[in-house]
Design a protein around this motif. Structure first.
Motif, PDB file in Angstrom:
ATOM      1  N   ASN A 144      28.877  44.601 -10.690  1.00 16.56           N
ATOM      2  CA  ASN A 144      28.630  44.688  -9.246  1.00 16.56           C
ATOM      3  C   ASN A 144      27.144  44.614  -8.927  1.00 16.56           C
ATOM      4  O   ASN A 144      26.612  45.371  -8.126  1.00 16.56           O
ATOM      5  CB  ASN A 144      29.238  45.980  -8.684  1.00 16.56           C
ATOM      6  N   GLU A 190      32.387  49.021  -0.505  1.00 15.03           N
ATOM      7  CA  GLU A 190      33.381  48.507  -1.435  1.00 15.03           C
ATOM      8  C   GLU A 190      32.700  48.137  -2.757  1.00 15.03           C
ATOM      9  O   GLU A 190      31.638  47.522  -2.788  1.00 15.03           O
ATOM     10  CB  GLU A 190      34.059  47.273  -0.840  1.00 15.03           C
ATOM     11  N   GLY A 191      33.306  48.521  -3.847  1.00 14.59           N
ATOM     12  CA  GLY A 191      32.744  48.234  -5.163  1.00 14.59           C
ATOM     13  C   GLY A 191      31.897  49.360  -5.720  1.00 14.59           C
ATOM     14  O   GLY A 191      31.540  49.343  -6.897  1.00 14.59           O
TER      15      GLY A 191
END
Length: 281
Positions: A144, A190-191
């Motif tokens: 990520n 998100e992530g």
């Protein structure tokens, strides 16, 4: 004239600095900074007691071996140990064949002797724990856009060292409703993953220890998430300061010698100046 100008210039800058300092202090007192989610919800590491703690502490080799196992089976997929050689594991109680077997379980960068091209080969006892990624670009792509840090000195680089690692590994949780109510704009992206023991609360690393029995300890210790976190934290305390035991063993005799030398020096001083004091009296 030049001297006068220099004095005036110095006074001007001194006044300017004092004014800036006073103005900043006044602003800080009268207009305190707005509270932030990081300031209010960041937690200090949980208490962790290790055998190596304290002036008489010694490493628990059995725990360090369990921590190495957690690192090998879980952490090594993302994190390296650049400053730890496989041969250093002798300090954990492993013999030469065992060290060779551990090293052979890792692929390290090498060179094909026939073509001269870069390749990988099984590790040797003289090699260091390798980086799981060939470069930072590959590391970012797999995590990520974050590069997993090397763990060799992690417990020296973070406040509360082992306790920080232990708390981080066991601290993953959902964002508290109170946080979202008070700071609705700081929802975990998100992530990322919410962890109150991380500085900005949101961590790119997914929870690495997720379930009991994730590793199987050979000594029969129950591999709970809490136990695995403690063991790998103890192991990383060792990687950051592998000579801790010897330093403590050396430190106490040195301290005793210094105390003895101090007392001896004081008695010698009393003896040398004894007649001087008598004459003065």
């Amino acid at each position: 004239m030049i001297r006068l100008i220099g004095i005036l210039a110095g006074l001007f800058f001194t006044v300017a600095v004092l004014w800036a300092f006073g103005n900043g202090a006044y602003t800080a007192i009268t207009e305190p900074a707005a509270p932030t989610a990081e300031h209010e919800f960041h937690k200090h590491p949980r208490e962790l007691s290790l055998a190596s703690d304290g002036p008489f502490g010694r490493f628990d080799k059995q725990q360090l071996q369990r921590g190495l196992q957690v690192y090998k089976e879980v952490c090594s997929a993302c994190h390296s140990l650049h400053f730890v050689a496989f041969r250093d594991l002798a300090a954990l109680g492993y013999n030469e064949p065992e060290i060779k077997a551990i090293a052979a379980g890792f692929q390290v960068p090498g060179v094909d002797p026939n073509t001269g091209e870069a390749n990988t080969r099984p590790g040797l006892s003289t090699d260091y724990f390798p980086n799981p990624y060939p470069n930072d670009i590959a590391a970012r792509a797999a995590n990520n856009n974050a590069v997993p840090p090397d763990l060799s000195l992690m417990t020296k680089a973070r406040h509360d060292g082992g306790a920080y690692v232990y708390s981080l590994l066991t601290g993953y949780q959902k964002q508290p409703a109170e946080l979202l109510k008070k700071f609705p704009d700081v929802k975990t992206p998100e992530g990322l993953h919410y962890n109150p023991y991380f500085a900005n609360l949101n961590l790119a690393m997914a929870p690495p220890l997720t379930s009991e029995g994730q590793v199987s300890y050979g000594d029969g210790t129950k591999a709970t998430v809490d136990q695995m976190a403690k063991d790998v934290a103890a192991f990383l305390v060792w990687t950051a300061e592998p000579k801790l035991d010897k330093r403590k063993q050396t430190g106490w005799p040195v301290l005793g010698f210094l105390i003895f030398a101090t007392v001896l020096a004081y008695l010698a001083k009393q003896q040398v100046w004894a007649d001087k004091k008598v004459k003065k009296g």
